[in-house]
Design a protein around this motif. Structure first.
Motif, PDB file in Angstrom:
ATOM      1  N   ARG A 467       0.836  -1.203   0.000  1.00 55.94           N
ATOM      2  CA  ARG A 467       0.000   0.000   0.000  1.00 55.94           C
ATOM      3  C   ARG A 467       0.870   1.252   0.000  1.00 55.94           C
ATOM      4  NH1 ARG A 467      -4.007  -2.286   4.691  1.00 55.94           N
ATOM      5  NH2 ARG A 467      -5.447  -3.447   3.339  1.00 55.94           N
ATOM      6  N   SER A 468       1.918   1.224   0.810  1.00 60.67           N
ATOM      7  CA  SER A 468       2.810   2.369   0.905  1.00 60.67           C
ATOM      8  C   SER A 468       3.514   2.625  -0.427  1.00 60.67           C
ATOM      9  CB  SER A 468       3.835   2.126   2.016  1.00 60.67           C
ATOM     10  OG  SER A 468       4.788   3.151   2.059  1.00 60.67           O
ATOM     11  N   SER A 470       2.626   1.665  -3.337  1.00 61.84           N
ATOM     12  CA  SER A 470       1.669   2.050  -4.372  1.00 61.84           C
ATOM     13  C   SER A 470       1.493   3.565  -4.397  1.00 61.84           C
ATOM     14  CB  SER A 470       0.321   1.368  -4.128  1.00 61.84           C
ATOM     15  OG  SER A 470       0.424  -0.021  -4.316  1.00 61.84           O
ATOM     16  N   ARG A 471       1.492   4.186  -3.199  1.00 63.60           N
ATOM     17  CA  ARG A 471       1.387   5.639  -3.155  1.00 63.60           C
ATOM     18  C   ARG A 471       2.653   6.291  -3.701  1.00 63.60           C
ATOM     19  NH1 ARG A 471      -0.708   4.769   2.092  1.00 63.60           N
ATOM     20  NH2 ARG A 471       1.051   5.832   3.087  1.00 63.60           N
ATOM     21  N   VAL A 472       3.810   5.754  -3.308  1.00 58.28           N
ATOM     22  CA  VAL A 472       5.077   6.327  -3.766  1.00 58.28           C
ATOM     23  C   VAL A 472       5.185   6.236  -5.287  1.00 58.28           C
ATOM     24  CG1 VAL A 472       7.577   6.052  -3.712  1.00 58.28           C
ATOM     25  CG2 VAL A 472       6.268   5.884  -1.592  1.00 58.28           C
ATOM     26  N   LEU A 473       4.816   5.071  -5.845  1.00 57.24           N
ATOM     27  CA  LEU A 473       4.965   4.829  -7.278  1.00 57.24           C
ATOM     28  C   LEU A 473       3.741   5.261  -8.083  1.00 57.24           C
ATOM     29  CD1 LEU A 473       6.588   1.273  -7.041  1.00 57.24           C
ATOM     30  CD2 LEU A 473       7.753   3.466  -7.377  1.00 57.24           C
ATOM     31  N   GLN A 474       2.714   5.786  -7.387  1.00 58.04           N
ATOM     32  CA  GLN A 474       1.467   6.226  -8.016  1.00 58.04           C
ATOM     33  C   GLN A 474       0.810   5.093  -8.810  1.00 58.04           C
ATOM     34  OE1 GLN A 474       2.333   9.842 -10.198  1.00 58.04           O
ATOM     35  NE2 GLN A 474       2.735  10.998  -8.329  1.00 58.04           N
ATOM     36  N   VAL A 475       0.801   3.908  -8.188  1.00 59.82           N
ATOM     37  CA  VAL A 475       0.145   2.737  -8.770  1.00 59.82           C
ATOM     38  C   VAL A 475      -1.257   2.632  -8.181  1.00 59.82           C
ATOM     39  CG1 VAL A 475       0.179   0.212  -8.888  1.00 59.82           C
ATOM     40  CG2 VAL A 475       2.300   1.517  -9.169  1.00 59.82           C
ATOM     41  N   ARG A 476      -2.250   2.394  -9.027  1.00 56.94           N
ATOM     42  CA  ARG A 476      -3.635   2.316  -8.565  1.00 56.94           C
ATOM     43  C   ARG A 476      -4.238   0.962  -8.922  1.00 56.94           C
ATOM     44  NH1 ARG A 476      -6.176   8.195 -10.421  1.00 56.94           N
ATOM     45  NH2 ARG A 476      -4.700   9.513  -9.236  1.00 56.94           N
ATOM     46  N   THR A 534       3.736   6.566   4.512  1.00 55.32           N
ATOM     47  CA  THR A 534       4.640   6.041   3.495  1.00 55.32           C
ATOM     48  C   THR A 534       5.872   5.477   4.176  1.00 55.32           C
ATOM     49  OG1 THR A 534       3.838   7.599   1.857  1.00 55.32           O
ATOM     50  CG2 THR A 534       5.996   6.660   1.470  1.00 55.32           C
TER      51      THR A 534
END
Length: 539
Positions: A467-468, A470-476, A534
Motif C-alpha cells: 500500500r505504501s 503504491s502511493r510512492v509509485l502512483q500505482v492504482r 509512506t
C-alpha cells in the motif's frame, strides 16, 4: 559404536558426527525429517534435543533465531531436494542476517544417484548457492564428519552465515575415524596504521556523525561502541534496516534512524564534516534517488567485518577487522573530545491517543508499556517500522532481532528459536498479518515446547508495504494487496495456542497483560487502522 582397527580408533560416520556436534556445543538439532534422514535419527542420543518443525522454511528460521541468540552455529537437518527448496527463502535471510548455520540435507543412496532416483538431487551442493558460504556433497562417506567440521568453522568465521552439506543416506553407517574439534580463530585485528589515520581524521573533525549497524550487537561490542561514541561526543544514527539493536535508543547521543533512501541519507549526513560508519554497509538503500553524500567530499570512514560490504562501498575508506578489537583501538588512539559539544537529546514523540479503529502507533505504545524488561523483541512488520522505532525504543543489547533480507516468513520461527535459546525469558514476536501467513507452522513447535512466546499480529487486512509503495509509485488498483477473511485466533487455536482478537482500544491493555502472563505461547490479533505512513516517512 567405536572399535579399534589396526591400532586406530574407528567409528561410524553417524557416531563421529554425533561426537563432533557434542564437542562443538550443537546438541540442539532443528529438523523436518524424511526417509533419507532416518539413518541419522536412529537411536537418538538422550543428551540431544530435536526441535521438530512442520515445514523446512520454519525450521531454518528457528535455527537462525537460535544461532543469533546464542552466538554459536545451529545445526539443521532437512530432507533431500524439495525440502531444501522449501527452506531456501529463509536460507537467503540467514545469509543476510549473518546467522551461523550448518545445514545438512539427506540424499539418496550413492548407488542410486547415477540413475536420477526419486527424491534425488543431481546438483545438491549447487542448489543453495550462492547464499551459503560453503556447500559440498563429500566425495566419500568417510569424509562427511570432516565436511561438517569444515562447514562449522566457515559458518562461524566473520562475516558469519549458513553452510550446507548434502549427505547420502547410506553414508551414516560407513566406517570412519573420529574428527576432533579444533579451535579456529574467528576475529582478525584491523590494520593499526589505518586505525591511526582514522583517529586523526575523527579528532580533526568539527561536526562528525556516527552511523552504526547490527555488527556491533552481533560481536558483543556494544559497550565499546557506547564508549567510543561518548569519547567522540557525536550524534549516532542507526543504519538503514539494521537487523539488530545498533545503539541504545534512550542514550542522549542517539539521534534516530536513517531511512533506506539515498536522498534521505544524504540530507541527514551532509551537515556533518565526517561520517564514521561502524558495523553497517555504506549504505543500504531500498529505493532510488540521488546520493549526493558520495559526491560531497565529506570523508567516510568504515569499520566492518564484512569483506563484501567493504568492497562494495561506493566511497570512503573501509577498515576490515573485528569490531571487538577495532572499537577499543580507535577509542584509545583518540584524544579527548576537547571543545566538541555533544548534541542535544532528540525530542521524543507525544504519546498517541486511543481511537477506533486502533491506530498502529497506539498499539505499539501500549505494547511497549506492557513488555517485560528482560524480553526479546523479534519483529516482522516492515510497513510499521517507523512507528515501532518511535514508540518502542530498545535499550538492551541482544533485545531486538529482525530480518536483514526483507523476505517474509522469518520472525515467527526465529522467535521460537530465540525462546529455545533463552529458557524462561519472554519473547515477543511482533508480526504483520501478511507476514504471519508465511510460517504459521512455527506456532505448533512453540506449543510443543511450552515456550514463553507472545505473538502480536498487527492486522491491517493487507500488505501495508505494498500500500505504501503504491502511493510512492502512483500505482492504482493493483491486485494482491488486500487480505480479507483471515482468522488468526482460529489458526492459533487449531495448533493448541490460545488467542484473542482485539478490535477496541479499551480492550488492548488487558489482552496484552494476559498474553504476557501465559505460561506457554499466546497470540493477540489486533485489528488496526489500515492507514499507514509512506514507508520512508517518520512516524
Amino acid at each position: 559404536m567405536t572399535r579399534k582397527n589396526a591400532g586406530a580408533t574407528t567409528t561410524t560416520v553417524r557416531g563421529a558426527v554425533i561426537e563432533l556436534l557434542r564437542s562443538l556445543g550443537m546438541t540442539t538439532v532443528f529438523g523436518n525429517p524424511g526417509s533419507t534422514e532416518l539413518p541419522f535419527l536412529d537411536r537418538w542420543p538422550a543428551d540431544f534435543r530435536y526441535v521438530f518443525g512442520l515445514q523446512e522454511a520454519a525450521v531454518v528460521g528457528m535455527a537462525d533465531g537460535h544461532a543469533r541468540a546464542t552466538g554459536n552455529a545451529a545445526f539443521v537437518n532437512l530432507h533431500s531436494a524439495a525440502g531444501v527448496g522449501h527452506a531456501l527463502g529463509n536460507v537467503f535471510t540467514a545469509y543476510r542476517n549473518r546467522a551461523p548455520l550448518v545445514i545438512t540435507a539427506g540424499q539418496l543412496a550413492r548407488a542410486l544417484l547415477p540413475n536420477l532416483p526419486f527424491l534425488g538431487a543431481s546438483e545438491a551442493a549447487s542448489f543453495p548457492r550462492p547464499y551459503v558460504k560453503y556447500s559440498i556433497e563429500p566425495a566419500r562417506a568417510e569424509d562427511v564428519p570432516a565436511a561438517i567440521a569444515h562447514a562449522y568453522h566457515v559458518a562461524m568465521r566473520r562475516p558469519r552465515g549458513p553452510t550446507f552439506v548434502s549427505i547420502p543416506a547410506d553414508d551414516w553407517a560407513a566406517p570412519c575415524r573420529p574428527v576432533p574439534a579444533r579451535a579456529v580463530s574467528q576475529d582478525v585485528a584491523p590494520d593499526p596504521a589505518l586505525i591511526a589515520d582514522a583517529a586523526r581524521a575523527v579528532a580533526a573533525a568539527k561536526r562528525p556523525v556516527l552511523v552504526v549497524g547490527p555488527e556491533v550487537d552481533e560481536e558483543g561490542a556494544g559497550e565499546a561502541m557506547v564508549a567510543l561514541a561518548e569519547r567522540i561526543a557525536a550524534p549516532v544514527l542507526a543504519g538503514p534496516f539494521s537487523a539488530r539493536l545498533s545503539f541504545p535508543e534512550d542514550h542522549p547521543l542517539f539521534a534516530g534512524f536513517l531511512a533506506a533512501a539515498p536522498q534521505a541519507v544524504s540530507d541527514a549526513l551532509l551537515p556533518h564534516d565526517l561520517v564514521l560508519v561502524v558495523g553497517a554497509p555504506v549504505f543500504t538503500f531500498h529505493v532510488g534517488g540521488d546520493a549526493a553524500i558520495f559526491r560531497s567530499g565529506i570523508p567516510i570512514l568504515h569499520l566492518t567485518t564484512d569483506e563484501e560490504a567493504a568492497a562494495s562501498a561506493p566511497a570512503g575508506t573501509s577498515i576490515l577487522g573485528s569490531l571487538r578489537l577495532a572499537l577499543p583501538a580507535l577509542a584509545a588512539a583518540l584524544p579527548e573530545a576537547a571543545g566538541r559539544t555533544p548534541p542535544p537529546p532528540r525530542p521524543r514523540p507525544a504519546p498517541p491517543s486511543p481511537a477506533h479503529p486502533i491506530p498502529a502507533a497506539y498499539l505499539l505504545h501500549r505494547l511497549h508499556a506492557a513488555l517485560p524488561e528482560d524480553a526479546t523483541l523479534v519483529e516482522e512488520a516492515p510497513s510499521h517500522r517507523p512507528a515501532i522505532q518511535a514508540q518502542m525504543p530498545m535499550r538492551r543489547w541482544g533485545s531486538f532481532l529482525t530480518m536483514a533480507s526483507g523476505g517474509l516468513g522469518y520472525a515467527l520461527p526465529a522467535a521460537v528459536g530465540v525462546a529455545l535459546a533463552r529458557p524462561g525469558r519472554r519473547v515477543l514476536c511482533l508480526i504483520g498479518d501478511g507476514s504471519m501467513m508465511y510460517s504459521p507452522q512455527a506456532l505448533w513447535t512453540a506449543v510443543q515446547h511450552r515456550l514463553p512466546l507472545t505473538v502480536v499480529v498487527i492486522n491491517n487486512a493487507g500488505y501495508g508495504a505494498l500500500r505504501s509503495f503504491s502511493r510512492v509509485l502512483q500505482v492504482r488498483d493493483a491486485p494482491g494487496i488486500d487480505l480479507p477473511g483471515l482468522d488468526f485466533v482460529s489458526l492459533a487455536r487449531g495448533m493448541g495456542c490460545p488467542g484473542v482478537r482485539v478490535t477496541r482500544a479499551e480492550e488492548l491493555d488487558a489482552a496484552l497483560a494476559e498474553a504476557f502472563r501465559a505460561e506457554g505461547p499466546a497470540l493477540v490479533d489486533v485489528v488496526v487502522d489500515p492507514a499507514i505512513p509512506t514507508l520512508y516517512e517518520r512516524a
